[in-house]
Design an enzyme around this catalytic site. Sequence first.
Site, PDB file in Angstrom:
ATOM      1  N   SER A   1       0.811  -1.226   0.000  1.00 22.09           N
ATOM      2  CA  SER A   1       0.000   0.000   0.000  1.00 22.09           C
ATOM      3  C   SER A   1       0.838   1.267   0.000  1.00 22.09           C
ATOM      4  CB  SER A   1      -0.923  -0.025   1.215  1.00 22.09           C
ATOM      5  OG  SER A   1      -1.584  -1.243   1.274  1.00 22.09           O
TER       6      SER A   1
ATOM      7  N   ARG B   1       8.122   6.202  -3.437  1.00 21.98           N
ATOM      8  CA  ARG B   1       8.534   6.788  -2.158  1.00 21.98           C
ATOM      9  C   ARG B   1       7.690   6.159  -1.054  1.00 21.98           C
ATOM     10  NH1 ARG B   1       4.275   9.932  -3.757  1.00 21.98           N
ATOM     11  NH2 ARG B   1       5.182  10.217  -5.798  1.00 21.98           N
TER      12      ARG B   1
ATOM     13  N   ASP C   1      -3.633  -1.451  -2.198  1.00 22.64           N
ATOM     14  CA  ASP C   1      -4.832  -1.782  -1.414  1.00 22.64           C
ATOM     15  C   ASP C   1      -6.116  -1.235  -2.050  1.00 22.64           C
ATOM     16  OD1 ASP C   1      -3.974   0.777  -0.757  1.00 22.64           O
ATOM     17  OD2 ASP C   1      -4.171   0.546   1.407  1.00 22.64           O
TER      18      ASP C   1
END
Length: 482
Positions: free
Chosen positions: A157, A172, A210
Site C-alpha cells: 500500500s 517513495r 490496497d
Amino acid sequence: MVHLGPKAPQHRKGSFFDVPEVLVHELHKLESLLTVSAGTLKKITDHFITELEKGLTKQGGNIPMIPTWVLDFPTGKEKGDYLAIDLGGTNLRVVLVKLGGNHDFDTTQSKYALPEGMRTAKKEVLWDFIAECLKKFVEEEFPEGCTAPLPLGFTFSYPATQHSINNGILQRWTKGFDIEGVEGHDVVPQLQASIEKFGVPINVVALINDTTGTLVASMYTDPEAKMGLIFGTGCNGAYYDVVKDIPKLEGKLESDVSPDSPMAINCEYGAFDNEHLVLPRTKYDIQIDKESPRPGQQSFEKMISGYYLGEVLRLILLELASERQLIFKNQDLTKLNKPFILDTSFPSKIEEDPFENLSDVEELFNSVLQIQTTAPERKIIRRIAELIGERSARLSICGIAAICKKRGYKTAHAAADGSVYNKYPGFKERAAKGLRDIFDWETEEDPIIIVAAEDGSGAGAAIIAALTEKRLREGKSVGVKV
Ligand code: BGC
C-alpha cells in the site's frame, strides 16, 4: 453536538458559558481555519479533476495515476485458492482466500503486528519478517506440505510504478515508513528473495495496491461498485479507466491490448495538490509536512488520513497550552511535546465520549498524557476533535466526486475501507454530507454513496491473482511491451 460560529450563537452561550472568553475566541479562530465550506469543496473537486487528467498524460502531474495492469473486470466467476498478504501501516495480514466462483469467497487469516521500529528498520528485516510470517501461516494451513508453489497476491500500500502486474518500483515511502534501499527498486524480487531464503513454497504473481484490491473485490460482489477507496492510516483511491484515454501508455502496449480495454488506475491521490494551489492548509499542516520524513509529498493525505489526525490535534493543543498558556496550566507537558504520541484512536475516543462531563476524555488525558483536564478544557478539546474529524471527512470525498465527474458517473457505489472510514465516529455521515454539498442533489436518495468495501487486500488480491493467471494461460500480456 455543540457548534460554535455565527450560525449557532445560542449553542455557544448554552454550552460554553463556563469557558473563558479568550478560549472561546481561540475556538472561533480554529473553526474558521478548519471548516471547509461547500464552495471550497467544489473548487477543490474541480482542480482534482484536472489533476487526475494530468496524471494520465506523458508529462504527468502531482497525482501519479499508476496503471496497475489489471486489464479485466472481475466476473464473479473467478475460482481457486490463493494466498494474499497486506503490508499495511501497522500490521501484516496473511490471508488464504478460497474464491468460490459464484460471487463468493471464504477467507482464513492471521494478523501479525509490525514490530516496533519496523517503519525505519533495515530492508532485510522487513522482508524477512514477512517471509517468516508466511512460513508460519503456510505450515499451519498446509501441514502436509504443498504439491505446487502457492500463488500469492502481494498488497503493497505505497506508491509503486508498475511495468507489469508482478512488479512495482517503490516511488517513495508514505505513512511514516522510511526504510533504506527500497525506494527506486522493484519490491517483488526483494520479497521473493526472502521467501526463498526461508524455503516457503510461494510465488508472488501480482503486486496490488490496497485500493485496487478494494475496487476489484467490491466489483466481484457489487456491480454498482465504481471505485475502491482507503480512508485509513493513508488515503487513496482506484478506479477503472479506458486504455485509449491514458495518453502515457501510448506506444507501450502489446498488440493484444485493445484501446477499449479497461485498466485499473491506482491514483495515489494522497499526493493531490503537492503544489499547494487549492487545499486550505493551516500552519499545523505545514509543520507536520516540514517535520515528516518526506516533506513536500502527500499533501492531501497529511491533512486527512489517520496517521496524521492525532498529530494535528496535538499541535493545536500544544499551541494553546505551551505558547498561549490558555490550557493545562502548571501541568507537565513532556508527553504532549512528543510528536505522534496521539494516534487516531485518541481524537476518535474524544468524539465518542458519551458522558456530559466528558469523563472518558478526562481519563484519556490522564492515562496517555498524564494531564489533568478541567471541564471547560474538555469541552474545548472535544470541539477541536470534531473540527479535525469533520475537515478530514469533508476533504476526503473530493477524490470520489472528482472520479465520478471525470468518468461521468451519475450514480455509483464508492467502496471504502480503512480504519478512519470504519472506526472514526461521524466520518460516514460527514462524508455523505460533503458529497451532497458538492453535487447539490435534489433527489431524495443520494445517487453516489459510499459503501463498506469487500476485503480488498484479501479477496481483492486473490481475484487479481486469478485474473492474472488466466491472462497468462491465454498468452495475453500483463505489462508493458517488452
Ligand atoms: C499510499 C497508497 C495507499 C494509501 C492507503 C498511501 O499512503 O501511498 O498506496 O493506497 O496510503 O493505504
